[in-house]
Write an enzyme that holds these catalytic residues in place. Sequence first.
Site, PDB file in Angstrom:
ATOM      1  N   ASP A   1       0.686  -1.177   0.215  1.00 14.24           N
ATOM      2  CA  ASP A   1       0.129   0.015  -0.014  1.00 14.24           C
ATOM      3  C   ASP A   1       0.842   1.269  -0.142  1.00 14.24           C
ATOM      4  O   ASP A   1       0.375   2.401   0.010  1.00 14.24           O
ATOM      5  CB  ASP A   1      -0.926   0.122   1.036  1.00 14.24           C
ATOM      6  CG  ASP A   1      -0.373  -0.183   2.618  1.00 14.24           C
ATOM      7  OD1 ASP A   1       0.842  -0.122   2.544  1.00 14.24           O
ATOM      8  OD2 ASP A   1      -1.053  -0.313   3.400  1.00 14.24           O
ATOM      9  N   SER A   2       2.265   1.185   0.099  1.00 18.90           N
ATOM     10  CA  SER A   2       3.026   2.106  -0.082  1.00 18.90           C
ATOM     11  C   SER A   2       2.851   2.732  -1.581  1.00 18.90           C
ATOM     12  O   SER A   2       3.428   3.729  -2.075  1.00 18.90           O
ATOM     13  CB  SER A   2       4.535   1.820  -0.084  1.00 18.90           C
ATOM     14  OG  SER A   2       4.802   0.571  -0.795  1.00 18.90           O
TER      15      SER A   2
ATOM     16  N   LYS B   1      -1.486  -9.523   2.770  1.00 22.73           N
ATOM     17  CA  LYS B   1      -0.482  -8.788   3.915  1.00 22.73           C
ATOM     18  C   LYS B   1      -1.365  -8.169   4.860  1.00 22.73           C
ATOM     19  O   LYS B   1      -2.264  -7.052   4.155  1.00 22.73           O
ATOM     20  CB  LYS B   1       0.672  -8.424   3.511  1.00 22.73           C
ATOM     21  CG  LYS B   1       1.287  -7.750   4.817  1.00 22.73           C
ATOM     22  CD  LYS B   1       2.841  -7.473   4.562  1.00 22.73           C
ATOM     23  CE  LYS B   1       3.251  -6.126   3.903  1.00 22.73           C
ATOM     24  NZ  LYS B   1       2.754  -4.913   4.447  1.00 22.73           N
TER      25      LYS B   1
ATOM     26  N   GLU C   1      -1.736  -5.754   8.332  1.00 23.62           N
ATOM     27  CA  GLU C   1      -0.639  -4.811   9.871  1.00 23.62           C
ATOM     28  C   GLU C   1      -1.562  -5.257  10.804  1.00 23.62           C
ATOM     29  O   GLU C   1      -2.643  -5.067  11.147  1.00 23.62           O
ATOM     30  CB  GLU C   1      -0.913  -3.452   9.349  1.00 23.62           C
ATOM     31  CG  GLU C   1       0.067  -3.121   8.031  1.00 23.62           C
ATOM     32  CD  GLU C   1       0.382  -1.689   7.994  1.00 23.62           C
ATOM     33  OE1 GLU C   1      -0.029  -0.913   8.801  1.00 23.62           O
ATOM     34  OE2 GLU C   1       0.866  -1.328   6.804  1.00 23.62           O
TER      35      GLU C   1
ATOM     36  N   GLU D   1       9.077  -4.246  10.882  1.00 22.71           N
ATOM     37  CA  GLU D   1       9.382  -3.024  10.210  1.00 22.71           C
ATOM     38  C   GLU D   1       9.896  -2.195  11.377  1.00 22.71           C
ATOM     39  O   GLU D   1       9.347  -2.065  12.283  1.00 22.71           O
ATOM     40  CB  GLU D   1       8.183  -2.323   9.546  1.00 22.71           C
ATOM     41  CG  GLU D   1       8.578  -0.975   8.900  1.00 22.71           C
ATOM     42  CD  GLU D   1       7.537  -0.473   7.859  1.00 22.71           C
ATOM     43  OE1 GLU D   1       6.531  -1.123   7.305  1.00 22.71           O
ATOM     44  OE2 GLU D   1       7.924   0.591   7.283  1.00 22.71           O
TER      45      GLU D   1
HETATM   46  O1  KIV Z   1       3.440  -1.158   1.655  1.00 26.32           O
HETATM   47  C1  KIV Z   1       4.732  -1.573   1.592  1.00 26.32           C
HETATM   48  O2  KIV Z   1       5.546  -1.218   0.752  1.00 26.32           O
HETATM   49  C2  KIV Z   1       5.075  -2.315   2.923  1.00 26.32           C
HETATM   50  C3  KIV Z   1       6.573  -2.617   3.151  1.00 26.32           C
HETATM   51  C4  KIV Z   1       7.452  -1.381   3.551  1.00 26.32           C
HETATM   52  C5  KIV Z   1       6.739  -3.707   3.864  1.00 26.32           C
HETATM   53  O3  KIV Z   1       4.379  -2.814   3.680  1.00 26.32           O
END
Ligand code: KIV
Length: 272
Positions: A52-53, A121, A123, A190
């Site tokens: 989600d980055s 994934k 969080e 992280e």
């Molecule tokens: O969204 C992302 O890029 C991430 C990484 C920083 C692990 O969750």
Amino acid sequence: MSTAKKEYKRVTVKSLVEMKKNGEKISMLTSYDYSMAKIVDAAKVDVILVGDSASNVMAGHETTLPITLDQMIYHASSVIRAVERALVVVDLPFGSYQSDPKEALRSAIRIMKESGAHAVKLEGGAEIKESVKRILAAGIPVMGHLGLTPQSIYKFGTYTVRAKEDEEAEQLMEDALLLEKLGCFSLVLEKIPAELTKTVSESLTIPTIGIGGGKYADGQVLVVHDLLGMTHEFNPRFLRRYMNLYEEMGNAISNYVSDVKSQDFPNDEEQY
Ligand code: KIV
């Protein structure tokens, strides 16, 4: 030079656990589009994360919060079309799994069905336990994410290192054990102290993937735009840049502009 211990034609969640057992470090990198994912996959990165980055590096938002499930599915399906070898993991975006486990499952199913991704994934730890259970029960592999969890940035207030104090470190350890027990196949850690990453990694049979978690993680992940030096304002200590693409791309584009202005481009060979 490659230090792979075994050739994997196709990386699966099982391959990652096997890599940990064999002492082979796992490489993971983000991608959000077809062209980048082609390059990343051909370079034999084991796991491609549609993170989600994308909210930051693709859309220019300050945080990861605004990106939507539809947008994540769009990015993930572009990546999936490019990938032949890597395991593709997709982030469930903020707001798509926190309110209730049924919604979490619906979101995960949409990602798997509409993009063709291989895993999701999420969080968090104990607070998302029921959602993780439900997604796993549907046969969808889940990667956990502890430590600095950017979707909770407004709760933390800053992007500084997490779990430096005993209480938070103990909570993180408990959450890591819980996620493994529930059936997660791997765990992102992280921005936590290296010694804590070591303790967690040694206590789990599933692999840990660090970003700012130090050298004892079973694998490493970076945002591909950071590694390539496209995001030149972002300079955390954990980041190793392998190129300065911001400058190189800027120079190439300036050269193109001058060539167009000076009428050097296109020349006789570059026309029909
Ligand atoms: O969204 C992302 O890029 C991430 C990484 C920083 C692990 O969750």
